[in-house]
Design an enzyme around this catalytic site. Structure first.
Site, mmCIF file in Angstrom:
data_model
loop_
_atom_site.group_PDB
_atom_site.id
_atom_site.type_symbol
_atom_site.label_atom_id
_atom_site.label_comp_id
_atom_site.label_asym_id
_atom_site.label_seq_id
_atom_site.Cartn_x
_atom_site.Cartn_y
_atom_site.Cartn_z
ATOM 1 N N HIS A 12 0.803 -1.217 0.000
ATOM 2 C CA HIS A 12 0.000 0.000 0.000
ATOM 3 C C HIS A 12 0.838 1.270 0.000
ATOM 4 O O HIS A 12 0.299 2.369 -0.126
ATOM 5 C CB HIS A 12 -0.975 -0.006 1.181
ATOM 6 C CG HIS A 12 -2.314 0.562 0.855
ATOM 7 N ND1 HIS A 12 -3.474 0.250 1.542
ATOM 8 C CD2 HIS A 12 -2.705 1.443 -0.101
ATOM 9 C CE1 HIS A 12 -4.491 0.912 1.040
ATOM 10 N NE2 HIS A 12 -4.056 1.654 0.037
ATOM 11 N N ASP A 35 -9.857 -0.902 3.821
ATOM 12 C CA ASP A 35 -8.661 -1.548 4.358
ATOM 13 C C ASP A 35 -8.953 -2.124 5.744
ATOM 14 O O ASP A 35 -9.753 -1.572 6.497
ATOM 15 C CB ASP A 35 -7.551 -0.484 4.484
ATOM 16 C CG ASP A 35 -6.140 -1.058 4.467
ATOM 17 O OD1 ASP A 35 -5.942 -2.142 5.030
ATOM 18 O OD2 ASP A 35 -5.236 -0.401 3.914
ATOM 19 N N HIS A 37 -6.546 -2.087 7.819
ATOM 20 C CA HIS A 37 -5.600 -1.288 8.605
ATOM 21 C C HIS A 37 -5.780 0.197 8.291
ATOM 22 O O HIS A 37 -6.212 0.567 7.200
ATOM 23 C CB HIS A 37 -4.165 -1.703 8.276
ATOM 24 C CG HIS A 37 -3.936 -3.177 8.362
ATOM 25 N ND1 HIS A 37 -4.088 -4.001 7.257
ATOM 26 C CD2 HIS A 37 -3.588 -3.978 9.396
ATOM 27 C CE1 HIS A 37 -3.836 -5.252 7.624
ATOM 28 N NE2 HIS A 37 -3.535 -5.272 8.910
ATOM 29 N N ASP A 39 -3.258 2.500 8.221
ATOM 30 C CA ASP A 39 -2.121 3.027 7.452
ATOM 31 C C ASP A 39 -1.819 4.483 7.790
ATOM 32 O O ASP A 39 -1.449 5.280 6.933
ATOM 33 C CB ASP A 39 -2.371 2.871 5.946
ATOM 34 C CG ASP A 39 -2.452 1.416 5.521
ATOM 35 O OD1 ASP A 39 -2.019 0.545 6.292
ATOM 36 O OD2 ASP A 39 -2.951 1.143 4.413
ATOM 37 N N HIS A 52 4.375 0.436 4.175
ATOM 38 C CA HIS A 52 2.991 0.226 3.733
ATOM 39 C C HIS A 52 1.981 0.500 4.851
ATOM 40 O O HIS A 52 0.778 0.505 4.598
ATOM 41 C CB HIS A 52 2.795 -1.168 3.135
ATOM 42 C CG HIS A 52 2.959 -2.311 4.096
ATOM 43 N ND1 HIS A 52 2.727 -3.611 3.726
ATOM 44 C CD2 HIS A 52 3.335 -2.360 5.381
ATOM 45 C CE1 HIS A 52 2.948 -4.415 4.756
ATOM 46 N NE2 HIS A 52 3.327 -3.671 5.764
ATOM 47 N N ASP A 161 -7.538 -1.937 -0.502
ATOM 48 C CA ASP A 161 -6.577 -2.949 -0.068
ATOM 49 C C ASP A 161 -7.305 -4.290 -0.027
ATOM 50 O O ASP A 161 -8.331 -4.422 0.639
ATOM 51 C CB ASP A 161 -6.045 -2.584 1.320
ATOM 52 C CG ASP A 161 -4.887 -3.455 1.768
ATOM 53 O OD1 ASP A 161 -4.891 -4.663 1.472
ATOM 54 O OD2 ASP A 161 -3.977 -2.923 2.444
ATOM 55 N N ASP A 163 -6.756 -6.785 1.535
ATOM 56 C CA ASP A 163 -6.893 -7.390 2.862
ATOM 57 C C ASP A 163 -8.119 -6.884 3.615
ATOM 58 O O ASP A 163 -8.408 -7.357 4.729
ATOM 59 C CB ASP A 163 -5.613 -7.254 3.693
ATOM 60 C CG ASP A 163 -5.334 -5.855 4.228
ATOM 61 O OD1 ASP A 163 -6.256 -5.038 4.344
ATOM 62 O OD2 ASP A 163 -4.151 -5.575 4.536
ATOM 63 N N GLU A 206 -1.909 -4.619 -2.274
ATOM 64 C CA GLU A 206 -1.582 -5.700 -1.342
ATOM 65 C C GLU A 206 -1.973 -7.074 -1.886
ATOM 66 O O GLU A 206 -2.238 -8.001 -1.119
ATOM 67 C CB GLU A 206 -2.223 -5.463 0.036
ATOM 68 C CG GLU A 206 -1.665 -4.246 0.756
ATOM 69 C CD GLU A 206 -0.229 -4.402 1.261
ATOM 70 O OE1 GLU A 206 0.298 -5.531 1.219
ATOM 71 O OE2 GLU A 206 0.361 -3.384 1.698
#
Length: 252
Positions: A12, A35, A37, A39, A52, A161, A163, A206
């Site tokens: 990312h 996402d 996360h 970030d 990332h 992302d 994920d 990702e």
């Protein structure tokens, strides 16, 4: 003729470049960050040092200080010689969807800066439809589906992302976290953004088929979704399908 930049990653951190470009050319762009996360770390707050985990930490106004910015090697193109001289993302122009793994420092900045954030708890509680309506209302105004609203032509950038999706469906990613978006929730996010007509640019990141030992050449689009033997192929297929949904493919 309409051009829609689509950036494929990779981790990312590629969004440091894509967001900087978007904010330079379209400073009023609203950002949807899909996402697991946040970030939102910086070199001063990150426990791992992984870039990332820092793209928004480097770009959101009010997170990174000028001294830290000046000390980052290789980022003069972004910050200038004095630090923080480049494009900045205003906190009110960012919305998170799908969060479920957030560091303490990131929580602090999300609360301090008032960043709109929808976690998986919110998706479970309200449903993905209500969450996306609220996310888009925040960025486009209360008539996000109507072109008559004075904010309705605001460009949107989606940074997706893989994920964000549950690893059962998208295992070929480096920082998988259980309890993510379902197949239909993942598609609905993309479909709902496409429906606005405001999507101007996108990342999908990702995605790393090598993590599952997959060979992506000549992959079969009709594979069994319950077959985990080729997680790389499954994740690539899903990413391709999400791209088509972002670009306007619908069920009817």
């Amino acid at each position: 003729h309409i051009t829609l930049p689509l950036i494929l990653g990779g981790d990312h951190s590629v969004a440091i470049g894509s967001l900087a470009a978007v904010l330079t050319h379209r400073p009023d762009t609203g950002i949807l960050w899909i996402d697991a996360h946040a970030d939102l770390n910086t070199p001063a707050t990150s426990h791992t040092g992984n870039m990332h985990g820092m793209p928004l930490g480097l770009l959101v106004d009010g997170v990174l200080d000028a001294n830290t910015a000046r000390g980052l090697p290789g980022f003069q193109w972004l910050f200038g010689q004095q630090g923080l001289g480049g494009p900045r993302l205003m906190p009110e122009s960012l919305v998170y969807v799908g969060l479920r793994d957030v560091d303490l420092a990131e929580r602090h900045f999300i609360r301090k800066l008032g960043i709109k954030a929808f976690t998986m708890y919110d998706i479970d509680h309200y449903g993905i439809g209500a969450v996306m309506d609220q996310a888009l209302d925040h960025l486009l105004g209360s008539s996000s589906s109507s072109s008559s609203h004075n904010h309705s032509r605001r460009p949107l950038h989606i940074s997706y992302d893989i994920d964000a999706v549950d690893p059962h469906l998208a295992p070929a990613t480096g920082t998988a976290v259980r309890g993510g978006l379902t197949y239909r929730e993942a598609h609905f996010v993309a479909e709902r953004v496409a429906q606005t007509g405001n999507l101007a640019s996108a990342d999908i990141v990702e995605l790393n088929p090598a993590l599952c030992g997959a060979t992506t050449n000549n992959h079969n689009h009709n594979h069994n979704d319950n077959d985990n033997s080729d997680g790389g192929t499954k994740t690539v297929d899903l990413a391709l399908q999400l791209i088509t949904s972002m670009l306007g493919k619908s069920i009817l």
